[in-house]
Write a protein that holds these residues in place. Structure first.
Motif, short mmCIF file in Angstrom:
data_model
loop_
_atom_site.label_atom_id
_atom_site.label_comp_id
_atom_site.label_asym_id
_atom_site.label_seq_id
_atom_site.Cartn_x
_atom_site.Cartn_y
_atom_site.Cartn_z
N GLY A 42 41.92 34.77 49.94
CA GLY A 42 43.34 35.03 49.71
C GLY A 42 44.08 33.75 49.33
N GLY A 43 44.93 33.85 48.31
CA GLY A 43 45.83 32.76 47.98
C GLY A 43 45.24 31.59 47.20
N GLY A 92 44.31 31.55 44.05
CA GLY A 92 44.71 31.52 42.64
C GLY A 92 44.01 32.56 41.77
N ASN A 137 44.83 44.84 42.93
CA ASN A 137 45.35 44.39 44.21
C ASN A 137 46.56 45.24 44.59
N LEU A 167 46.35 20.60 40.85
CA LEU A 167 47.53 21.19 41.48
C LEU A 167 48.72 20.82 40.61
N1 LIG Z 1 46.93 24.95 40.11
C1 LIG Z 1 48.04 25.38 40.71
N2 LIG Z 1 49.10 24.56 40.84
C2 LIG Z 1 50.22 24.99 41.46
N3 LIG Z 1 50.39 26.21 41.97
C3 LIG Z 1 49.37 27.08 41.87
C4 LIG Z 1 48.15 26.70 41.24
N4 LIG Z 1 47.32 27.78 41.29
C5 LIG Z 1 47.99 28.77 41.93
N5 LIG Z 1 49.24 28.35 42.28
C6 LIG Z 1 50.24 29.11 43.03
O1 LIG Z 1 49.64 29.47 44.25
C7 LIG Z 1 50.04 30.75 44.67
C8 LIG Z 1 48.82 31.62 44.88
O2 LIG Z 1 48.21 31.93 43.64
P1 LIG Z 1 47.73 33.42 43.32
O3 LIG Z 1 48.80 34.39 43.61
O4 LIG Z 1 47.13 33.44 41.97
O5 LIG Z 1 46.58 33.55 44.42
P2 LIG Z 1 45.71 34.85 44.76
O6 LIG Z 1 44.34 34.34 45.05
O7 LIG Z 1 45.86 35.87 43.69
O8 LIG Z 1 46.41 35.35 46.09
P3 LIG Z 1 46.22 36.77 46.81
O9 LIG Z 1 44.91 36.67 47.54
O10 LIG Z 1 47.39 36.86 47.71
O11 LIG Z 1 46.20 37.82 45.73
C9 LIG Z 1 50.97 31.26 43.59
O12 LIG Z 1 52.29 31.01 43.99
C10 LIG Z 1 50.62 30.43 42.39
O13 LIG Z 1 51.70 30.26 41.49
#
Ligand SMILES: Nc1ncnc2c1ncn2[C@@H]1O[C@H](COP(=O)(O)OP(=O)(O)OP(=O)(O)O)[C@@H](O)[C@H]1O
Ligand SMILES: [Mg+2]
Length: 343
Positions: free
Chosen positions: A22-23, A25, A50, A301
């Motif tokens: 989770g989270g 990206g 999702n 990041l």
């Molecule tokens: N390389 C990065 N630099 C800065 N922010 C990022 C980067 N990658 C992802 N984020 C931010 O991190 C957060 C999580 O990304 P994302 O929603 O794609 O994760 P996810 O794995 O889909 O989460 P979930 O498991 O909740 O679906 C988002 O707010 C996204 O904009």
């Protein structure tokens, strides 16, 4: 091997999946990859399975339950599966089948009791999502599909379910077939019975078999894992790669996200930032050791969260633009900056 080269060497891939803890990206990587594929001129559908409304948040307009063209990206559509709607539809279908079966078997219990217990199960939601996903794949209206999957535990269960379904349905079919033969032998009329439940089971099994074929075909399907240079997401990816291999689902590789560029730190950087960078560097070594040639990209990041097309394009460049050979010493040390440069 970097992502760009990997995709050039696998030009027939049609179904892309992004999974991970989770989270990490998954949603933004799926979005960025979809932009990259659409820019190659392929009609691309970005799909979120999702239940949390992820794509609507990513692009800032409503995509729930409909295919919406993504503004500013020709050839790209996005679609957020409406879980509630599809669960309701599945409930209706299953209620009809249970009613029919109870009547067929002369059971007087109310169908609703069965329906409740069948659909209260969390697996029911997952199977509804799975059905939605394979429906899209079978319809085959796009050149490429990019799936942003729910946290990987579910994704794996979803895909694993197709083989479980097959086993189960084959068992059901066998006993139904035996029952039918027996009924025919016992009945005086020689007319053959039609059995809608059996017809349903046969078509269901064939659908699952078709899905399994597509999902295990390495020329069509590739599952990518997103991780951070942190212990837990790495452990999750390691575990899932093994499970996926056991299921015969092709793994496309690992993408590392949110790596802090140590070159951007001044001498006066806060201690906790320096510590974090050191921690990331250690985990990068684990990543190279564990995933080696399967690492497809190291993404920094960014200074802002990834939302909207321009930011996704930036991420897309970070994933695809880098090219080159695998680092000489894969378990070697290196600042994140050097590591990023090597890919
Ligand atoms: N390389 C990065 N630099 C800065 N922010 C990022 C980067 N990658 C992802 N984020 C931010 O991190 C957060 C999580 O990304 P994302 O929603 O794609 O994760 P996810 O794995 O889909 O989460 P979930 O498991 O909740 O679906 C988002 O707010 C996204 O904009
Ligand atoms: Mg997400």
């Amino acid at each position: 091997m970097p992502m760009g080269r990997y995709l050039r060497e696998h030009p027939t891939l049609k179904y892309f999946f992004f999974g991970g803890k989770g989270g990490v990206g998954k949603t933004v990587f799926a979005g960025a990859a979809a932009i990259g594929l659409a820019r190659q001129g392929r009609r691309t559908l970005l799909v979120s399975t999702n239940p949390v409304h992820s794509l609507t948040g990513l692009f800032g307009y409503d995509m729930l339950g409909k295919h919406v063209p993504v503004e500013g990206v020709p050839n790209l559509w996005a679609f957020e599966i409406d879980t509630r709607e599809s669960i309701e539809r599945s409930k209706v279908e299953i209620r009809e089948k249970i009613r029919w079966f109870l009547k067929f078997a002369d059971i007087t219990t109310k169908a609703d009791d069965f329906v409740e217990s069948a659909t209260m199960n969390p697996a029911f939601e997952e199977s509804a999502m799975f059905e939605n996903m394979i429906d899209l794949m079978f319809k085959n209206e796009y050149d490429v599909y990019v799936f942003d999957t729910a946290p990987t535990a579910n994704a794996r269960r979803l895909l694993g379910m197709s083989s479980v379904y097959s086993l189960w349905v084959n068992k059901m079919l066998k006993s139904r077939e035996e029952a039918r033969t027996l009924r025919e032998m016992l009945s005086f009329t020689k007319k053959k019975e039609t059995d809608p439940l059996m017809e349903y089971l046969v078509s269901f099994r064939d659908r699952m078999e078709h899905a399994r074929k597509l999902l295990t075909d390495p020329t069509l399907t590739s599952f990518f894992f997103v991780t951070l240079p942190e212990a837990l997401p790495i452990a999750v990816v390691t575990r899932f790669i093994q499970w996926f291999k056991d299921f015969g689902i092709p793994v496309g590789g690992v993408l590392v996200n949110m790596v802090i560029d140590s070159a951007s730190l001044g001498p006066n950087a806060a201690v906790f930032v320096k510590n974090r960078v050191a921690m990331q560097q250690e985990h990068m070594q684990t990543i190279w050791r564990e995933f080696d040639d399967s690492v497809r990209a190291i993404v920094p990041l960014f200074d802002a969260e990834v939302r909207g097309v321009p930011m996704l394009q930036r991420l897309c460049d970070a994933i695809f633009a880098a090219d080159g050979a695998k680092p000489a010493q894969s378990a070697g040390v290196g600042t994140p900056h050097e590591v990023a440069a090597r890919t």
